[in-house]
Design an enzyme around this catalytic site. Structure first.
Site, PDB file in Angstrom:
ATOM      1  N   GLU A 108       0.773  -1.139   0.031  1.00  0.00           N
ATOM      2  CA  GLU A 108      -0.080  -0.011   0.048  1.00  0.00           C
ATOM      3  C   GLU A 108       0.742   1.203   0.174  1.00  0.00           C
ATOM      4  O   GLU A 108       0.453   2.080  -0.643  1.00  0.00           O
ATOM      5  CB  GLU A 108      -0.831   0.003   1.167  1.00  0.00           C
ATOM      6  N   GLU A 128      -3.713  -9.456   3.763  1.00  0.00           N
ATOM      7  CA  GLU A 128      -4.300  -9.192   4.979  1.00  0.00           C
ATOM      8  C   GLU A 128      -5.403 -10.362   5.099  1.00  0.00           C
ATOM      9  O   GLU A 128      -5.739 -10.649   6.334  1.00  0.00           O
ATOM     10  CB  GLU A 128      -5.186  -8.003   4.721  1.00  0.00           C
TER      11      GLU A 128
END
Length: 254
Positions: A108, A128
């Site tokens: 990210e 995740e």
């Protein structure tokens, strides 16, 4: 030892993630140091471009899950988002120099950069969901805007990574180079940018960023609402505990 280090090369700064013993995983201390470093660079009129790199064998493994299990949330719901970087207001171009792996929040951070140079064999991924979480630092917002949605969904929902060559083919990476050439290649790109008129560069970059950010504020609001539910779930804590204990998680779906 500082979690973030700044080096200067003429009109270019190199910002180093500096927790190599933790694969540069992000905790609150690193987030605080990142905010301070970005402020310092932003206020330095002599600096015109920034290279973001990681010490050690891995660029960034994402959020420090041990710190997460202890209650830390490194900027996820702050205005500048994950690591004090993912949504930080910046006027100067940032080039990520990525080696080893950029996973979860590490990827990210890469997605928040303006250009990316990767070492051969580097892996990019958003694992995740394997930890009972979802990519709340911009991954679910930005990845489907960068690559075909079906491919973004595969990465988001399986949690499996892709290699640098695949990332390059998908347009996520500008250049793939041998590891020994990584920082030098990123610096060369930054220097060529820094040779240009600063105001013109800032103006072009601001418009380019705005062109890709239409309706992003609304998406961040939805992101936050979902994160508040997932962050406090049994599965989120179980994912972090299972990772720390090196065992398979036992999901409860709540």
């Amino acid at each position: 030892m500082s979690e973030i280090e700044i080096e200067r090369e003429g009109h270019v700064a190199i910002l180093w993630l500096n927790r190599p013993d933790r694969l540069n995983a992000v905790n609150e201390a690193m987030t605080k140091a990142m905010r301070a470093a970005l402020t310092e660079i932003g206020q330095d009129g002599s600096l015109r471009a920034l290279v973001l790199a990681g010490r050690g064998r891995v660029f960034c493994a994402g959020m420090d899950l041990a710190a997460f299990a202890a209650g830390e949330r490194p900027g996820l719901l702050d205005p500048d988002r994950f690591a004090g970087f993912a949504n930080a207001q910046r006027s100067k171009p940032v080039i990520a120099a990525v080696q080893g792996a950029a996973l979860a929040g590490g990827f990210e951070i890469v997605l928040a950069c303006d250009m990316v140079v990767a070492a051969e064999g580097t892996k990019f991924g958003l694992p995740e969901v394997k930890r009972g979480l979802f990519p709340a630092g911009g991954g679910t917002i930005r990845l489907p805007r960068r690559i075909p949605p079906v491919l973004a969904n595969e990465m988001l929902l399986t949690g499996e990574p892709i290699e640098a060559s695949r990332a390059h083919a998908l347009g996520l990476v500008n250049r793939v180079v041998p590891a020994d050439d990584l920082v030098g290649t990123a610096l060369d790109l930054a220097r060529r940018i820094a040779e240009n008129a600063p105001l013109a560069v800032r103006s072009a970059l601001a418009l380019a960023r705005d062109a890709g950010a239409t309706a992003e504020a609304e998406l961040w609001a939805a992101n936050d609402a979902l994160w508040r539910r997932v962050d406090t779930s049994d599965d989120a804590l179980e994912g972090a505990r299972a990772f720390a204990e090196k065992r398979a998680p036992v999901w409860k779906g709540r």
